[in-house]
Design an enzyme around this catalytic site. Structure first.
Site, PDB file in Angstrom:
ATOM      1  N   GLY A   1       5.823  -5.977   8.120  1.00 45.76           N
ATOM      2  CA  GLY A   1       6.948  -5.204   8.672  1.00 45.76           C
ATOM      3  C   GLY A   1       6.472  -4.319   9.808  1.00 45.76           C
TER       4      GLY A   1
ATOM      5  N   ALA B   1      -4.433   2.191  21.897  1.00 44.60           N
ATOM      6  CA  ALA B   1      -5.748   2.814  21.710  1.00 44.60           C
ATOM      7  C   ALA B   1      -6.843   1.753  21.639  1.00 44.60           C
ATOM      8  CB  ALA B   1      -5.741   3.657  20.430  1.00 44.60           C
ATOM      9  N   VAL B   2      -6.572   0.665  20.921  1.00 42.65           N
ATOM     10  CA  VAL B   2      -7.563  -0.420  20.830  1.00 42.65           C
ATOM     11  C   VAL B   2      -7.890  -0.915  22.237  1.00 42.65           C
ATOM     12  CG1 VAL B   2      -7.917  -2.818  20.068  1.00 42.65           C
ATOM     13  CG2 VAL B   2      -6.911  -1.145  18.485  1.00 42.65           C
TER      14      VAL B   2
ATOM     15  N   ARG C   1       5.990 -12.418   9.229  1.00 40.24           N
ATOM     16  CA  ARG C   1       5.487 -12.705   7.884  1.00 40.24           C
ATOM     17  C   ARG C   1       5.212 -14.208   7.911  1.00 40.24           C
ATOM     18  NH1 ARG C   1       6.358  -7.762   5.276  1.00 40.24           N
ATOM     19  NH2 ARG C   1       8.341  -6.766   5.734  1.00 40.24           N
TER      20      ARG C   1
ATOM     21  N   ASP D   1      -1.127  -4.121   3.029  1.00 41.58           N
ATOM     22  CA  ASP D   1      -2.054  -4.799   2.111  1.00 41.58           C
ATOM     23  C   ASP D   1      -2.062  -6.314   2.296  1.00 41.58           C
ATOM     24  OD1 ASP D   1      -3.155  -2.628   0.867  1.00 41.58           O
ATOM     25  OD2 ASP D   1      -1.811  -2.658  -0.866  1.00 41.58           O
TER      26      ASP D   1
ATOM     27  N   THR E   1       2.427   0.683   7.952  1.00 36.41           N
ATOM     28  CA  THR E   1       3.627   0.361   7.168  1.00 36.41           C
ATOM     29  C   THR E   1       4.385   1.649   6.903  1.00 36.41           C
ATOM     30  OG1 THR E   1       4.466  -0.293   4.999  1.00 36.41           O
ATOM     31  CG2 THR E   1       2.165   0.340   5.062  1.00 36.41           C
TER      32      THR E   1
ATOM     33  N   ASP F   1       5.956   2.194   4.325  1.00 40.63           N
ATOM     34  CA  ASP F   1       6.063   2.381   2.868  1.00 40.63           C
ATOM     35  C   ASP F   1       5.029   3.339   2.266  1.00 40.63           C
ATOM     36  OD1 ASP F   1       8.051   0.449   3.023  1.00 40.63           O
ATOM     37  OD2 ASP F   1       6.716  -1.196   2.467  1.00 40.63           O
TER      38      ASP F   1
ATOM     39  N   ASP G   1       2.270   2.610   1.034  1.00 47.49           N
ATOM     40  CA  ASP G   1       1.881   2.022  -0.255  1.00 47.49           C
ATOM     41  C   ASP G   1       0.482   1.402  -0.235  1.00 47.49           C
ATOM     42  OD1 ASP G   1       2.527  -0.045   1.444  1.00 47.49           O
ATOM     43  OD2 ASP G   1       3.716  -1.168  -0.007  1.00 47.49           O
TER      44      ASP G   1
ATOM     45  N   MET H   1      14.247   2.739   2.033  1.00 49.31           N
ATOM     46  CA  MET H   1      13.266   1.647   1.923  1.00 49.31           C
ATOM     47  C   MET H   1      11.999   2.093   1.202  1.00 49.31           C
ATOM     48  SD  MET H   1      13.246  -0.591   5.383  1.00 49.31           S
ATOM     49  CE  MET H   1      14.325  -2.019   5.535  1.00 49.31           C
TER      50      MET H   1
ATOM     51  N   ARG I   1       9.882  -0.763  -0.308  1.00 50.81           N
ATOM     52  CA  ARG I   1       9.495  -1.946  -1.102  1.00 50.81           C
ATOM     53  C   ARG I   1       9.336  -1.534  -2.562  1.00 50.81           C
ATOM     54  NH1 ARG I   1       5.593  -6.849   0.830  1.00 50.81           N
ATOM     55  NH2 ARG I   1       5.733  -5.804   2.820  1.00 50.81           N
TER      56      ARG I   1
ATOM     57  N   GLU J   1      19.795  16.255  -5.315  1.00 48.29           N
ATOM     58  CA  GLU J   1      19.958  16.646  -6.721  1.00 48.29           C
ATOM     59  C   GLU J   1      19.181  15.711  -7.648  1.00 48.29           C
ATOM     60  OE1 GLU J   1      22.574  17.271  -4.559  1.00 48.29           O
ATOM     61  OE2 GLU J   1      22.169  19.397  -4.928  1.00 48.29           O
TER      62      GLU J   1
HETATM   63  P1  ADP Z   1       2.156  -6.155   4.756  1.00 51.32           P
HETATM   64  O1  ADP Z   1       0.984  -6.509   5.596  1.00 51.32           O
HETATM   65  O2  ADP Z   1       2.996  -5.078   5.370  1.00 51.32           O
HETATM   66  O3  ADP Z   1       1.784  -5.884   3.327  1.00 51.32           O
HETATM   67  P2  ADP Z   1       3.105  -8.777   3.977  1.00 51.32           P
HETATM   68  O4  ADP Z   1       2.743  -8.628   2.539  1.00 51.32           O
HETATM   69  O5  ADP Z   1       4.385  -9.454   4.307  1.00 51.32           O
HETATM   70  O6  ADP Z   1       3.159  -7.387   4.753  1.00 51.32           O
HETATM   71  O7  ADP Z   1       1.896  -9.563   4.662  1.00 51.32           O
HETATM   72  C1  ADP Z   1       1.929  -9.829   6.058  1.00 51.32           C
HETATM   73  C2  ADP Z   1       1.322 -11.164   6.321  1.00 51.32           C
HETATM   74  O8  ADP Z   1      -0.054 -11.163   5.923  1.00 51.32           O
HETATM   75  C3  ADP Z   1       1.932 -12.333   5.542  1.00 51.32           C
HETATM   76  O9  ADP Z   1       3.116 -12.812   6.107  1.00 51.32           O
HETATM   77  C4  ADP Z   1       0.815 -13.351   5.628  1.00 51.32           C
HETATM   78  O10 ADP Z   1       0.803 -13.968   6.893  1.00 51.32           O
HETATM   79  C5  ADP Z   1      -0.419 -12.461   5.485  1.00 51.32           C
HETATM   80  N1  ADP Z   1      -0.836 -12.429   4.077  1.00 51.32           N
HETATM   81  C6  ADP Z   1      -0.258 -11.759   3.063  1.00 51.32           C
HETATM   82  N2  ADP Z   1      -0.876 -12.015   1.886  1.00 51.32           N
HETATM   83  C7  ADP Z   1      -1.868 -12.881   2.178  1.00 51.32           C
HETATM   84  C8  ADP Z   1      -2.866 -13.548   1.397  1.00 51.32           C
HETATM   85  N3  ADP Z   1      -2.968 -13.377   0.078  1.00 51.32           N
HETATM   86  N4  ADP Z   1      -3.706 -14.381   2.049  1.00 51.32           N
HETATM   87  C9  ADP Z   1      -3.628 -14.584   3.384  1.00 51.32           C
HETATM   88  N5  ADP Z   1      -2.699 -13.989   4.155  1.00 51.32           N
HETATM   89  C10 ADP Z   1      -1.844 -13.155   3.586  1.00 51.32           C
HETATM   90  O1  F6P Z   2       7.256  -3.010   4.272  1.00 50.88           O
HETATM   91  C1  F6P Z   2       8.215  -2.406   5.098  1.00 50.88           C
HETATM   92  C2  F6P Z   2       9.598  -2.805   4.646  1.00 50.88           C
HETATM   93  O2  F6P Z   2      10.542  -2.243   5.542  1.00 50.88           O
HETATM   94  C3  F6P Z   2       9.941  -2.436   3.195  1.00 50.88           C
HETATM   95  O3  F6P Z   2      10.292  -1.079   3.084  1.00 50.88           O
HETATM   96  C4  F6P Z   2      11.054  -3.402   2.919  1.00 50.88           C
HETATM   97  O4  F6P Z   2      11.158  -3.657   1.530  1.00 50.88           O
HETATM   98  C5  F6P Z   2      10.608  -4.634   3.645  1.00 50.88           C
HETATM   99  O5  F6P Z   2       9.731  -4.203   4.668  1.00 50.88           O
HETATM  100  C6  F6P Z   2      11.706  -5.443   4.271  1.00 50.88           C
HETATM  101  O6  F6P Z   2      11.125  -6.568   4.838  1.00 50.88           O
HETATM  102  P1  F6P Z   2      11.863  -7.580   5.815  1.00 50.88           P
HETATM  103  O7  F6P Z   2      11.736  -7.029   7.206  1.00 50.88           O
HETATM  104  O8  F6P Z   2      11.094  -8.848   5.662  1.00 50.88           O
HETATM  105  O9  F6P Z   2      13.292  -7.672   5.388  1.00 50.88           O
END
Ligand code: ADP
Ligand code: F6P
Length: 329
Positions: A20, A31-32, A81, A112, A134, A136, A138, A178, A180, A196
């Protein structure tokens, strides 16, 4: 996995945003690019996350290419994704493309999931550094993730507006935010908007108790009831119906949705993103790989990706406990 040392000099750095999008990702990319160029390195931008890595959607980024980006929301590199990257063949293809484009080190800005992909690339010999991006919040190994501050501020402003009209009509307002599976945005909004009730995945809700509180608040003369629900719990419409059926109090639901992910990043997001982007380049130049840049206990640092992914994020019980006291009464 322990820290991996690379034995060749870094000449070209790749950078991508994945998962996301989050406000501040552009500041990190900028920056990179700027820091790498200042060290005499070439930088290439990978478009659309791991999808662009697999298809070779990769172009050189100059210092000018990142002008006018620091203040912009979204990610100009775009993100995805990418399901193909979840398969070993996808990761292998990604590693091959790094070699084709001469990418000696790859900076991955995401959550993650994105770091899992970066760790797999590292195991195939591609030097990778993750930057937490992110809304989130998280990611267990860091107290800060790029985009959270902007998202919370955006949600806070929106909820203040909902509160105005809620008070005018003496209604109960349920606002779903939001996050997740995590309740950080909800917890923060609950506190900074003076809600509340706060309903988050980390704490099992007692809906009977919530309905009772709505009635008691009305009896105490409160002109509105504001309930913040994390999307990881959901069920806002059902809760609204339940409150209306039992209390007779008009109840409305607002699901804030994607507006929380856009907009110009706050100063904090720009600041942390800029420093983390710079640090990612330095780590690669120092020969490090398979690391995540973090901000933990008030200091910048870096941790091994596998160790970082193995950590469990816990919500601050102090913040949650005080939120309960602040809700009263
Ligand atoms: P975030 O990076 O915000 O946690 P996602 O969980 O959707 O978001 O992961 C982003 C992208 O990273 C995925 O669409 C996929 O391309 C890659 N990815 C996620 N999990 C794995 C995994 N276990 N192995 C390899 N690539 C992964
Ligand atoms: O991880 C960021 C986030 O906006 C979460 O808060 C939400 O659950 C998810 O992405 C929504 O993902 P998508 O853009 O794939 O609908």
């Amino acid at each position: 996995m322990s820290e991996e040392k690379v034995d060749k000099t870094i000449k070209t750095i790749g950078v991508l945003t994945s998962g996301g999008d989050a406000p501040g990702m552009n500041a990190a990319v900028r920056a990179v690019v700027r820091v790498a160029i200042s060290k005499g390195l070439k930088v290439v931008g990978v478009h659309k996350g791991y999808s662009g890595l697999i298809t070779g959607d990769i172009q050189e980024l100059t210092a000018r290419d990142v002008s006018e980006k620091i203040q912009r929301g979204g990610t100009f590199l775009q993100t995805a994704r990418c399901m193909e990257f979840m398969e070993d063949a996808g990761v292998k293809r990604g590693a091959e493309m790094c070699r084709v484009f001469g990418i000696d080190g790859l900076v991955v800005i995401g959550g993650d999931g994105s770091f899992k992909g970066a760790a797999k690339l590292a195991s195939l010999g591609v030097n990778t550094i993750g930057i937490p991006g992110t809304i989130d919040l998280d990611i267990a190994c860091t107290d800060y993730t790029i985009g959270f501050d902007t998202a919370v501020n955006t949600a806070m402003e929106a909820i203040d507006k909902i509160r105005d009209t809620s008070t005018s009509h003496e209604r109960c307002s349920i606002v779903e935010v939001m996050g997740r599976d995590a309740g950080y945005i909800a917890l923060w909004c609950g506190i900074v908007n003076g809600a509340e009730e706060i309903i988050i995945p980390e704490v099992k809700p007692d809906f009977d108790d919530i309905v009772k509180s709505v009635i008691q608040n009305k009896q105490r003369g409160k002109q509105h009831n504001l309930i913040i629900v994390a999307e990881g719990v959901g069920g806002s419409q059902e809760l609204a119906k339940r409150i209306m059926d039992i209390t007779g109090i008009e109840t409305r639901v607002s699901i804030l949705g994607y507006l929380q992910r856009g907009g110009s990043p706050t100063a904090l997001d720009r600041m942390r993103a800029s420093i983390m982007g710079a640090m990612a380049v330095e780590l690669l130049v120092e020969g490090k790989s398979n690391r995540i840049v973090v901000y933990k206990d008030g200091a910048y640092g870096d941790v091994d990706i596998d160790e970082g992914l193995a950590m469990t994020k816990t919500l601050s019980s102090k913040e949650y406990d005080y939120s309960r006291l602040l809700e009263t009464r």
